[in-house]
Scaffold this active site. Structure first.
Site, short mmCIF file in Angstrom:
data_model
loop_
_atom_site.label_atom_id
_atom_site.label_comp_id
_atom_site.label_asym_id
_atom_site.label_seq_id
_atom_site.Cartn_x
_atom_site.Cartn_y
_atom_site.Cartn_z
N ASP A 1 0.84 -1.20 0.00
CA ASP A 1 0.00 0.00 0.00
C ASP A 1 0.88 1.26 0.00
O ASP A 1 1.89 1.34 0.70
CB ASP A 1 -0.92 0.00 1.24
CG ASP A 1 -2.09 0.96 1.09
OD1 ASP A 1 -3.23 0.47 0.94
OD2 ASP A 1 -1.85 2.18 1.09
N ASN B 1 -13.11 -2.87 2.79
CA ASN B 1 -14.06 -1.77 2.95
C ASN B 1 -15.04 -1.79 1.79
O ASN B 1 -14.63 -1.92 0.62
CB ASN B 1 -13.30 -0.44 2.97
CG ASN B 1 -12.38 -0.31 4.18
OD1 ASN B 1 -12.74 -0.73 5.28
ND2 ASN B 1 -11.20 0.25 3.97
N HIS C 1 -10.60 -4.94 -3.09
CA HIS C 1 -9.23 -5.21 -2.64
C HIS C 1 -9.26 -5.68 -1.19
O HIS C 1 -10.03 -5.19 -0.38
CB HIS C 1 -8.33 -4.00 -2.78
CG HIS C 1 -8.90 -2.72 -2.24
ND1 HIS C 1 -9.85 -1.98 -2.91
CD2 HIS C 1 -8.66 -2.06 -1.09
CE1 HIS C 1 -10.17 -0.92 -2.19
NE2 HIS C 1 -9.47 -0.95 -1.06
N HIS D 1 -7.20 -5.69 2.12
CA HIS D 1 -6.06 -5.12 2.85
C HIS D 1 -5.50 -6.20 3.76
O HIS D 1 -6.27 -6.90 4.45
CB HIS D 1 -6.52 -3.99 3.78
CG HIS D 1 -7.01 -2.75 3.12
ND1 HIS D 1 -6.23 -1.63 2.94
CD2 HIS D 1 -8.23 -2.42 2.62
CE1 HIS D 1 -6.95 -0.66 2.38
NE2 HIS D 1 -8.16 -1.12 2.17
P1 AMP Z 1 -9.81 1.69 0.51
O1 AMP Z 1 -9.81 2.99 1.29
O2 AMP Z 1 -10.24 0.51 1.30
O3 AMP Z 1 -10.55 1.85 -0.81
O4 AMP Z 1 -8.28 1.41 0.18
C1 AMP Z 1 -7.60 1.93 -0.92
C2 AMP Z 1 -6.14 1.77 -0.62
O5 AMP Z 1 -5.41 1.89 -1.82
C3 AMP Z 1 -5.58 2.83 0.34
O6 AMP Z 1 -5.01 2.18 1.47
C4 AMP Z 1 -4.55 3.56 -0.49
O7 AMP Z 1 -3.43 3.96 0.25
C5 AMP Z 1 -4.19 2.51 -1.54
N1 AMP Z 1 -3.69 3.03 -2.80
C6 AMP Z 1 -4.26 3.96 -3.59
N2 AMP Z 1 -3.51 4.15 -4.70
C7 AMP Z 1 -2.46 3.29 -4.61
C8 AMP Z 1 -1.33 3.00 -5.44
N3 AMP Z 1 -1.14 3.64 -6.60
N4 AMP Z 1 -0.45 2.07 -5.01
C9 AMP Z 1 -0.63 1.43 -3.83
N5 AMP Z 1 -1.68 1.66 -3.01
C10 AMP Z 1 -2.57 2.57 -3.39
#
Ligand code: AMP
Ligand code: ZN
Length: 112
Positions: A30, A85, A98, A100
């Site tokens: 992340d 989420n 996704h 986590h």
């Molecule tokens: P959510 O808030 O559950 O939708 O999680 C989205 C996650 O994607 C967050 O933890 C972000 O930090 C992560 N994220 C967004 N863009 C990227 C990226 N380009 N590379 C890695 N992680 C990302």
């Protein structure tokens, strides 16, 4: 989906710090970690959230969970948290399913 950041990552159009990839799924660290170790496991095909998971996706979701657990162990995590989420008020910001995987610190319960 052309405007989906995780579809672009899956297509190799946006670079990531990749942990694992096969034909169907991908795992990468992340960008904004919320724990000492925090990575995501995604399907390469676009799937909005858990409510979009169909019967035909069951093997795919199983692969995501098994891969998350395997990579957690390979990265030194005996204890870790899985989070998915679903919806903006639950904290979803990227609308491509996704998992986590977070670990390396003591986790609070209930989550915020
Ligand atoms: P959510 O808030 O559950 O939708 O999680 C989205 C996650 O994607 C967050 O933890 C972000 O930090 C992560 N994220 C967004 N863009 C990227 C990226 N380009 N590379 C890695 N992680 C990302
Ligand atoms: Zn997508």
């Amino acid at each position: 989906m052309s405007d989906c950041i995780f579809c672009k990552i899956a297509a190799g159009e946006i670079p990531t710090d990749k942990l694992y990839e096969d034909d169907e799924i991908m795992a990468f660290w992340d960008l904004d970690p919320q724990a000492p170790k925090h990575f995501l496991v995604i399907p390469k095909s676009h799937l909005r959230d858990s409510s979009a998971v169909s019967k035909g996706d069951e093997a795919l979701i199983g692969s995501i969970v098994r891969t998350g657990a395997r990579l957690a162990k390979e990265n030194g995590l005996d204890d870790y948290r899985f989070v998915v989420n679903n919806g903006a008020s639950a904290g979803q910001t990227v609308f491509h399913f996704h998992l986590h995987v977070l670990g390396g610190r003591v986790m609070d319960w209930p989550p915020g």
